[in-house]
Design a protein around this motif. Sequence first.
Motif, mmCIF file in Angstrom:
data_model
loop_
_atom_site.group_PDB
_atom_site.id
_atom_site.type_symbol
_atom_site.label_atom_id
_atom_site.label_comp_id
_atom_site.label_asym_id
_atom_site.label_seq_id
_atom_site.Cartn_x
_atom_site.Cartn_y
_atom_site.Cartn_z
ATOM 1 N N VAL A 79 0.727 -1.078 -0.057
ATOM 2 C CA VAL A 79 0.007 0.070 0.081
ATOM 3 C C VAL A 79 0.917 1.288 0.152
ATOM 4 N N GLY A 80 0.669 2.140 -0.748
ATOM 5 C CA GLY A 80 1.366 3.345 -1.030
ATOM 6 C C GLY A 80 0.719 4.592 -0.209
ATOM 7 N N LYS A 81 0.610 5.580 -0.820
ATOM 8 C CA LYS A 81 -0.091 6.816 -0.275
ATOM 9 C C LYS A 81 -1.413 6.678 -0.474
ATOM 10 N N ILE A 82 -2.075 6.942 0.795
ATOM 11 C CA ILE A 82 -3.686 7.262 0.897
ATOM 12 C C ILE A 82 -3.987 8.627 0.579
ATOM 13 N N LEU A 83 -4.906 8.722 -0.222
ATOM 14 C CA LEU A 83 -5.269 9.982 -0.652
ATOM 15 C C LEU A 83 -6.820 10.512 0.099
ATOM 16 N N LYS A 84 -7.580 9.528 0.264
ATOM 17 C CA LYS A 84 -8.649 9.689 1.042
ATOM 18 C C LYS A 84 -8.677 8.967 2.493
ATOM 19 N N GLU A 85 -8.856 9.635 3.673
ATOM 20 C CA GLU A 85 -8.975 9.168 4.814
ATOM 21 C C GLU A 85 -10.047 8.694 5.320
ATOM 22 N N GLU A 86 -10.242 7.926 6.367
ATOM 23 C CA GLU A 86 -11.593 7.375 6.872
ATOM 24 C C GLU A 86 -12.222 8.823 7.223
ATOM 25 N N GLY A 87 -13.647 8.830 6.719
ATOM 26 C CA GLY A 87 -14.572 9.609 6.985
ATOM 27 C C GLY A 87 -14.634 10.769 5.778
ATOM 28 N N ASP A 88 -13.680 10.594 4.740
ATOM 29 C CA ASP A 88 -13.556 11.587 3.691
ATOM 30 C C ASP A 88 -14.855 11.032 2.499
ATOM 31 N N THR A 89 -15.275 12.017 1.921
ATOM 32 C CA THR A 89 -16.283 11.692 0.770
ATOM 33 C C THR A 89 -15.550 11.325 -0.478
ATOM 34 N N VAL A 90 -16.171 10.453 -1.136
ATOM 35 C CA VAL A 90 -15.587 10.130 -2.428
ATOM 36 C C VAL A 90 -16.698 10.069 -3.543
ATOM 37 N N LEU A 91 -16.157 10.294 -4.805
ATOM 38 C CA LEU A 91 -17.153 9.922 -6.074
ATOM 39 C C LEU A 91 -17.077 8.614 -6.528
ATOM 40 N N SER A 92 -17.736 8.329 -7.352
ATOM 41 C CA SER A 92 -17.581 7.018 -8.220
ATOM 42 C C SER A 92 -16.265 7.057 -8.811
ATOM 43 N N GLN A 93 -15.500 6.178 -8.939
ATOM 44 C CA GLN A 93 -14.265 5.877 -9.714
ATOM 45 C C GLN A 93 -13.442 6.774 -9.236
ATOM 46 N N GLU A 94 -13.368 7.474 -7.984
ATOM 47 C CA GLU A 94 -12.500 8.737 -7.662
ATOM 48 C C GLU A 94 -11.292 7.859 -6.970
ATOM 49 N N LEU A 95 -9.998 8.536 -7.168
ATOM 50 C CA LEU A 95 -8.771 8.104 -6.751
ATOM 51 C C LEU A 95 -8.717 8.134 -5.418
ATOM 52 N N VAL A 96 -8.457 7.039 -4.508
ATOM 53 C CA VAL A 96 -8.450 6.991 -3.293
ATOM 54 C C VAL A 96 -6.917 6.773 -2.575
ATOM 55 N N GLY A 97 -6.177 6.223 -3.500
ATOM 56 C CA GLY A 97 -4.814 5.774 -3.139
ATOM 57 C C GLY A 97 -3.980 5.230 -4.151
ATOM 58 N N TYR A 98 -2.831 4.637 -3.594
ATOM 59 C CA TYR A 98 -2.029 3.744 -4.581
ATOM 60 C C TYR A 98 -1.273 2.679 -4.290
ATOM 61 N N LEU A 99 -1.285 1.685 -5.070
ATOM 62 C CA LEU A 99 -0.567 0.233 -4.764
ATOM 63 C C LEU A 99 0.668 -0.021 -5.460
ATOM 64 N N GLU A 100 1.823 -0.051 -4.788
ATOM 65 C CA GLU A 100 3.069 -0.185 -5.255
ATOM 66 C C GLU A 100 3.371 -1.828 -5.570
ATOM 67 N N GLU A 101 4.279 -1.952 -6.419
ATOM 68 C CA GLU A 101 4.907 -3.217 -6.321
ATOM 69 C C GLU A 101 5.782 -3.330 -5.299
ATOM 70 N N GLY A 102 6.041 -4.756 -4.747
ATOM 71 C CA GLY A 102 7.140 -4.886 -3.897
ATOM 72 C C GLY A 102 6.480 -5.648 -2.549
ATOM 73 N N GLU A 103 7.514 -6.047 -1.754
ATOM 74 C CA GLU A 103 6.962 -6.928 -0.597
ATOM 75 C C GLU A 103 7.448 -6.153 0.502
ATOM 76 N N GLY A 104 7.731 -4.945 0.567
ATOM 77 C CA GLY A 104 8.345 -4.236 1.592
ATOM 78 C C GLY A 104 7.248 -3.804 2.762
ATOM 79 N N ALA A 105 7.622 -3.403 4.054
ATOM 80 C CA ALA A 105 6.733 -2.900 4.939
ATOM 81 C C ALA A 105 6.951 -1.545 5.314
ATOM 82 N N SER A 106 7.484 -0.774 4.489
ATOM 83 C CA SER A 106 7.652 0.748 4.400
ATOM 84 C C SER A 106 7.372 1.471 3.088
ATOM 85 N N PRO A 107 6.918 2.815 3.159
ATOM 86 C CA PRO A 107 6.409 3.305 1.985
ATOM 87 C C PRO A 107 7.745 3.362 0.950
ATOM 88 N N LYS A 108 7.519 3.297 -0.239
ATOM 89 C CA LYS A 108 8.468 3.364 -1.170
ATOM 90 C C LYS A 108 9.045 4.817 -1.529
#
Length: 413
Positions: free
Chosen positions: A56-85
């Motif tokens: 899991v990379g950067k989260i753009l929409k936190e819990e409680g935030d309003t989102v629209l249909s198909q709106e970007l909420v975060g990113y998923l990175e390739e890899g196996e690590g446990a820390s942000p890229k």
Amino acid sequence: MTTEIKAPQFPEAVADGTVATWHKKPGEAVARDELLVDIETDKVVLEVVAPHDGVVGKILKEEGDTVLSQELVGYLEEGEGASPKPAEAAAETKAAPAAAQPEPSTNSAEDSWGPAVRKLIAENNLDPSQIKGTGKGGRITKEDVLSHLKGGAAKPAVKETPKSGTPAPMPAGAVNIDFGDREEKRVPMTRLRARIAERLVSAQQNAAMLTTFNEVNMEPVMTMRKNYKDMFEKAHGHRLGFMSFFVRAAVEALKKYPSVNASIDGTDIVYHGYYDVGVAVSTDRGLVVPILRDADKMNFAEIEGKVVDYGKKAQAGKLGLDEMTGGTFTISNGGVFGSLWSTPILNPPQTAILGMHKIQERPMAVNGEVKILPMMYLAVSYDHRIIDGKEAVQFLVTIKDLLEDPARLLLDL
């Protein structure tokens, strides 16, 4: 490779949703099809799963935030690590003004903060260790920082008085107000709960709602269940409950009194030639009403199987919008919680609802003798604009008569 995490395609009747729960934090590894985030709408909770293995990379929409249909909420990175890229940190630096960004940190707790939290902490020169986190896993949310600022950032965190038992985790967006031994929690109403409240208030304001009551001797139904429950479970794989008896009895009564199966559309009365019976189910998120479509064509085993399936889906938050849309009549069972008597509220645009209650042994007069019988109060709330009192009473009496002689349900009498 970076993959965008987007909100699902919402149904046509749903305008937007709210981020209910992130099940993973930035830097956490996930497997393909693993649950990432729940998006709650005013009708249903939708799940977003990982399209492939990664982190899991950067989260753009936190819990409680309003989102629209198909709106970007975060990113998923390739890899196996446990820390942000590194790419994630670079993207975050680019997303906000340099003056508002704190220095990069390898602290795993800090990595879970959203951009708004980082900005508030940096601008106010706060000590994060003095801020009580109420998010998932103790994560600091924007509301935690604001609450801390209102209470005075220079003051040390107030120690909570130890209490017996484990306190329930606070929902996203909750604000904890401590007045010493008089604590309060202000929690935003969930979108589903707000929609339920809106519909119930609307039902009371826009319908001429009345309730009629009767009581039914449940001994014949209980005897039939006792005699055939083992054979039924062996043949069909699930137990024989009470709901199938009530659904079948309600359908037969609806056939006799079509106005109870009708709805109002403006100045028109719509008489439905089918019987889609809603079964109210209580969940942690609120009351939902999945529909038994064409209930008149279902046998006892099919009804019980569907009710069990709906119950499991409801508790897991996996009911689809199509499973809760429509319905011409509703049955609510407050008896499972011990309710002995209630006045159920209409489920618009339906014009009637049947309320079941607790089975209670009571002394009854039978042929001049007093007997102890398992009795249940039944209630039918109805819209008096199209259903007369006579029809409502006769409808409920029909259900009573069928339940007190359940063989009639099988013989179509």
